[in-house]
Design an enzyme around this catalytic site. Structure first.
Site, PDB file in Angstrom:
ATOM      1  N   GLY B  42       0.800  -1.213   0.000  1.00  0.00           N
ATOM      2  CA  GLY B  42       0.000   0.000   0.000  1.00  0.00           C
ATOM      3  C   GLY B  42       0.833   1.263   0.000  1.00  0.00           C
ATOM      4  O   GLY B  42       2.025   1.263  -0.327  1.00  0.00           O
ATOM      5  N   GLY B 142      -7.604   2.368   2.294  1.00  0.00           N
ATOM      6  CA  GLY B 142      -6.703   3.473   2.581  1.00  0.00           C
ATOM      7  C   GLY B 142      -7.155   4.830   2.089  1.00  0.00           C
ATOM      8  O   GLY B 142      -8.349   5.101   1.960  1.00  0.00           O
ATOM      9  N   SER B 143      -6.168   5.676   1.828  1.00  0.00           N
ATOM     10  CA  SER B 143      -6.474   7.059   1.466  1.00  0.00           C
ATOM     11  C   SER B 143      -5.481   7.548   0.435  1.00  0.00           C
ATOM     12  O   SER B 143      -4.507   6.880   0.116  1.00  0.00           O
ATOM     13  CB  SER B 143      -6.403   7.937   2.719  1.00  0.00           C
ATOM     14  OG  SER B 143      -5.071   7.944   3.207  1.00  0.00           O
ATOM     15  N   GLY B 180       1.211  20.594   7.627  1.00  0.00           N
ATOM     16  CA  GLY B 180       0.996  19.418   8.472  1.00  0.00           C
ATOM     17  C   GLY B 180       2.261  18.593   8.484  1.00  0.00           C
ATOM     18  O   GLY B 180       3.307  19.030   7.987  1.00  0.00           O
ATOM     19  N   TYR B 181       2.181  17.364   9.010  1.00  0.00           N
ATOM     20  CA  TYR B 181       3.435  16.622   9.127  1.00  0.00           C
ATOM     21  C   TYR B 181       4.010  16.213   7.778  1.00  0.00           C
ATOM     22  O   TYR B 181       5.219  16.185   7.606  1.00  0.00           O
ATOM     23  CB  TYR B 181       3.281  15.426  10.069  1.00  0.00           C
ATOM     24  CG  TYR B 181       2.486  14.276   9.514  1.00  0.00           C
ATOM     25  CD1 TYR B 181       3.133  13.224   8.877  1.00  0.00           C
ATOM     26  CD2 TYR B 181       1.095  14.230   9.637  1.00  0.00           C
ATOM     27  CE1 TYR B 181       2.406  12.165   8.372  1.00  0.00           C
ATOM     28  CE2 TYR B 181       0.370  13.181   9.128  1.00  0.00           C
ATOM     29  CZ  TYR B 181       1.030  12.149   8.493  1.00  0.00           C
ATOM     30  OH  TYR B 181       0.325  11.116   7.981  1.00  0.00           O
ATOM     31  N   HIS B 443      22.857   6.400  32.001  1.00  0.00           N
ATOM     32  CA  HIS B 443      23.496   7.685  31.740  1.00  0.00           C
ATOM     33  C   HIS B 443      24.691   7.446  30.836  1.00  0.00           C
ATOM     34  O   HIS B 443      25.452   6.522  31.079  1.00  0.00           O
ATOM     35  CB  HIS B 443      23.952   8.309  33.052  1.00  0.00           C
ATOM     36  CG  HIS B 443      24.713   9.587  32.859  1.00  0.00           C
ATOM     37  ND1 HIS B 443      24.074  10.759  32.519  1.00  0.00           N
ATOM     38  CD2 HIS B 443      26.035   9.851  32.918  1.00  0.00           C
ATOM     39  CE1 HIS B 443      25.003  11.712  32.396  1.00  0.00           C
ATOM     40  NE2 HIS B 443      26.199  11.185  32.630  1.00  0.00           N
TER      41      HIS B 443
END
Lengths: 437, 464
Positions: B42, B142-143, B180-181, B443
């Site tokens: 996809g 999906g998109s 946006g991201y 650390h």
């Protein structure tokens, strides 16, 4: 050198004990083996024997107070010793709900090491001893996992998220009373938020006299264990029930016959246990335990009998019933019941039943269902033997009939397997000669 | 019901939602098939997360050449060839796409190439040529990048994220519409390779869905790196010619300005692929294009489930995968946990510095009227960040005042996308800040900043 006296686990399931009476006073000399105090554990009142020698310098837990396993209850040493440091430590430890290093040492080194505490769910007999010892040596007890203050330790070994603990503390809810819905039954935030203490039973609208005030009855440690164990069993083991009626004529006459030749009559319960053991031999799946990832089929048939010991239920266990005769079983059962009534059963005498019988016939109960007593996977609930009209062919007969109900853990025993066992048991009782088959 | 179907489960779409669901189904003993019109994996694997991360990694390698010069090493960048960068990203995508194919095969999932359309409650047609039937159907289509009128993609001058991933040559000047991201990740990539980047955002903050204070850490760094960011700015017109694109923008005070560039990337969101799936034919309910689903991702038609970007949950690969698992477990009669809680879904932005979050932003908490307290700790206080030269960042924990329950956490800075998980695990298992605070952290690590933020919540941060 002065030392702390720690509450130790006097029974495998003990998490907390109440000091009923001190047998030594401050200043008394103590030899190893002397009884220091009596402790009420979850199941019995037991003597706490000293493992150290010296003078009892200080009693930190007065009579009637309860202490978690690992908590300091007193200080022993040479007379006149300075114990200020130890007192401070003890104080700190009770503040932090603590079970620290000392507890591990006591469990690991004490010469007459009492049975090490069991883990939270540890009911498996065979594994209990070595595993518990390992737990005591390697890791802090569940209650000590969080070092975060008294508030946290106070909830004992209930599995709960830190947030749920804090919320319960803030709301004054006892986590023991909350049912967990998180992973593996962990109490999570929503469980605490949705918890509502059962509404106090209303006394009803009696017009004649004013109702009595509600009373809060403190729960004894034995009561608490009964409550927790049974709830755990009922909520985690999917129970189902099988009922059967037994024509008791043959058992009754067999028992009469046998008892004639005996100096002391064997009890009906001993007969029940013997028959159950014989039926189990032929259907050993009933003598098993759900272990999460596996099923343990026990090699020995150890049958517990639920006994009302006044202060609560106790289940003395007669070991190896499969290979013992009814007289032998009855003798041991008699001894155990006697001890149970005197609160003197040793932990190994009332835990680890692989099968359990509960008989309420003497109360006139006709039939009932019982909650499975872990680690076993089945319990037989027995009602009274009652004359009943029975249709035999076209005839009506009056027959002594006993109704019995088998509760099974479906994870271990499927319906048909339970039914086969129950019908075997019925057939044996209706025709005791079957035992010979 | 002795009906015979070809498969127990037919999945449409082989993205991270679909393929994970199909494999899970097979693990649970269901016979599964998966239909894909493009490549296995996809968007995520082929034109999304994976190739973009390959680009980001190379961008970071390239942009850190400067660090070498401080050691007296000069690197000759003359031979730099972006097409090689591009090819590497394709190799990564292809490798993983093949990996998915292998996994499907290994698990006995039938892979069917073609466009799947639901024709009945239990049937899917493939390219209108043949039909397969399944007891259950799973829509995981999906998109795609959202297209806005007037700014349609030609994938040459006006490109979507797909076009941006497929660039074989660097532009010299690029405008990105939408901060946006996706927009910001490409701004980061392009800027790292020396492209002149301008980002145009209609709302008054870049990364408008993220916590303002955390975004500020990123904003300052982006600015220092020369990324131009116009917030509160509307794009009102676009003209294209041979030389490039011209974008008319309107600043908050109403002033119009013209921006020019070689290409315009439009990254204003994504639209669900719910049109060509036949949902309306069988009566699957949708709302504003997204499929309406129940607690276990069941649609309004019994036996048909939908997961991932076609549902209204956050459009993230890891969300789709988890949803796929839940849906399939439900089909198999298991008792899965219900719908994902949005507060337990981590969001990760792979810019430099990075931003990772769980739960609402501080602004959202305020809006909800939730009483909260805030603990922050600057990266600078964790020695490691200084040692590796990435001291800009902060860990922010938002927690309830009374119980100290962790409500949200936002981490901005190097490795933030890894650091977030300690806080996420704590939130999910209901650990409190004190539990993190009392846990010894190695650390020097950046994770110490998480521990210190938790200590700050308990009032005893050491290094601040």
């Amino acid at each position: 050198m002065a030392e702390k006296i720690l509450m130790t686990a006097l029974s495998p399931t003990m998490e907390e004990g109440t000091i009923v009476a001190w047998k030594k006073k401050e200043g008394d000399n103590v030899d190893a083996g002397d009884v220091l105090c009596e402790v009420e554990t979850d199941k019995a009142t037991m003597d706490y024997e000293a493992t150290q020698e010296g003078a009892l310098l200080k009693i930190l837990k007065p009579e009637g107070s309860s202490s978690r396993v690992g908590e300091t209850i007193g200080i022993i040493g040479e007379e006149g010793e300075d114990i200020a440091g130890l007192l401070k430590e003890a104080e700190k430890e009770s503040e932090s709900g603590g079970r620290g290093e000392e507890e591990k040492q006591s469990a690991g080194e004490a010469p007459s090491a009492p049975p090490a505490p069991e883990t939270a769910q540890g009911t498996d007999r065979s594994a209990a001893a070595p595993e518990a010892a390992k737990t005591a040596g390697d890791a802090p007890q569940p209650g000590a996992v969080r070092g975060g203050g008294a508030a946290r330790g106070a909830s004992g070994i209930v599995k709960a998220s830190p947030l749920a603990r804090k919320l319960a503390d803030m709301k004054g809810i006892d986590l023991q009373a909350v049912t967990g819905t998180g992973p593996d039954g962990r109490v999570v935030k929503r469980d605490v938020e949705e918890f509502s203490p059962a509404a106090a039973a209303s006394a009803g609208a009696a017009p004649v006299a004013q109702a009595m005030q509600d009373e809060t009855i403190p729960v004894s440690s034995r009561r608490a264990v009964i409550a927790r164990r049974l709830a755990e069993s009922k909520f985690s083991a999917p129970h189902y029930y099988l009922k059967s009626s037994v024509d008791m004529r043959q058992v009754i006459s067999a028992r009469e016959l046998l008892n004639k030749s005996l100096p002391k009559k064997a009890s009906f319960n001993a007969f029940l246990m013997k028959f159950a053991a014989e039926a189990i031999k032929r259907h050993p799946v009933v003598n098993s335990s759900w272990q999460g990832e596996s099923i343990r089929q026990f090699g020995s048939i150890d049958i517990g009998l639920a006994v009302d010991a006044g202060a609560g239920l106790i289940t003395p266990v007669v070991k190896n019933c499969g290979n013992r005769g009814v007289v032998d079983i009855d003798r041991e059962l008699g001894e155990l019941i006697e001890k149970a009534r005197n609160n003197a059963l040793k932990p190994e005498e009332y835990t680890g039943a692989t099968f359990t019988i509960s008989n309420l016939g003497s109360f006139g109960v006709e039939e009932f269902t019982a909650i499975i007593n872990p680690p076993g996977s089945a319990i037989l609930a027995v009602g009274q033997t009652k004359k009943t009209p029975v249709v035999d062919g076209d005839e009506l007969e009056i027959v002594p009939v006993m109704k019995m109900t088998l509760s099974c853990d479906h994870r271990v025993i499927d319906g048909a397997a339970g039914a086969r066992f129950l019908s075997e048991l019925r057939d044996m009782m209706e025709n005791p000669a079957r035992v010979l088959f | 019901m002795a009906q015979n179907y070809d498969y127990d489960l037919v999945v449409i779409g082989s993205g991270p939602g679909g393929y994970v669901a199909a494999i899970r189904a097979s693990q649970l003993g269901l016979k599964a098939a998966i239909i894909e019109k493009d490549k296995p994996g996809g968007v995520c694997l082929n034109i999304g997360c994976i190739p973009s991360k390959a680009l980001i990694h190379q961008a970071e390698v390239y942009s850190h050449i400067d660090e070498l010069s401080s050691l007296g090493v000069t690197v000759d960048t003359k031979g730099f060839d972006y097409s090689k960068v591009f090819k590497k990203s394709r190799v990564a995508a292809e490798k993983l796409s093949k990996g998915v194919q292998f996994l499907l095969k290994k698990n006995g999932v039938e892979f069917i190439s073609g466009h799947g359309t639901i024709v009945s409650q239990h049937e899917v047609s493939i390219d209108d040529e043949k039909k397969v039937s399944g007891k259950f159907l799973l829509v995981a289509t999906g998109s795609r990048p959202k297209e806005i009128p007037g700014f349609e993609f030609d994938e040459k001058q006006v490109i979507s994220s797909t076009g941006a991933l497929m660039l074989e040559k660097l532009p010299s000047k690029m405008i990105i519409l939408g901060a946006g991201y996706i927009g910001m990740e490409f701004a980061h990539i392009m800027n790292s390779f020396g492209v002149d980047v301008t980002v145009v955002e209609m709302l008054d903050q870049i990364l408008p869905l993220s916590d303002a204070e955390a975004v500020d850490v990123l904003y300052k760094q982006f600015k220092k790196r020369g990324i131009k960011m116009l917030t509160g700015t509307k794009a009102s017109g676009l003209t294209k010619n041979q030389k490039g694109v011209k974008l008319t923008v309107e600043s908050p005070d109403g002033k119009k300005e013209e921006l020019t560039g070689d290409i315009l990337m439009v990254a204003v969101g994504r639209s669900p692929n719910t049109e060509d799936v036949g949902l309306d034919k069988v009566g699957v309910k949708t709302e504003r294009g997204f499929v309406t689903v129940g607690d276990y991702y069941q649609t309004s038609v019994p036996g048909i489930y939908a997961i991932g970007d076609v549902t209204p949950s956050p459009l993230l690969a890891h969300v789709a995968s988890k949803e796929g698992e839940i849906a399939v477990e439900h089909m198999a009669g298991k008792n899965p946990e219900k719908k994902l809680s949005p507060d337990l879904i981590p969001a990760a932005i792979y810019t430099e510095p990075q931003l990772a979050s769980i739960g609402p932003t501080e602004e959202e908490l305020k809006k909800q009227g939730q009483s909260y307290k805030k603990a922050t700790f600057p990266y600078r206080g964790a020695g490691k960040s200084v040692a590796v030269g990435q001291p800009e960042g902060m860990v922010k924990i938002l927690y309830r005042e009374d119980t100290h329950e962790i409500l949200a956490a936002h981490v901005a800075g190097a490795n933030a996308t890894e650091l977030i998980h300690e806080l996420l695990l704590a939130k999910r298992t209901e650990l409190l800040p004190e539990d993190i605070a009392e846990t010894v952290h190695a650390h020097p690590t950046l994770s110490e900043a998480v521990m210190e933020a938790a200590r700050a919540a308990e009032g005893w941060a050491i290094h601040v």
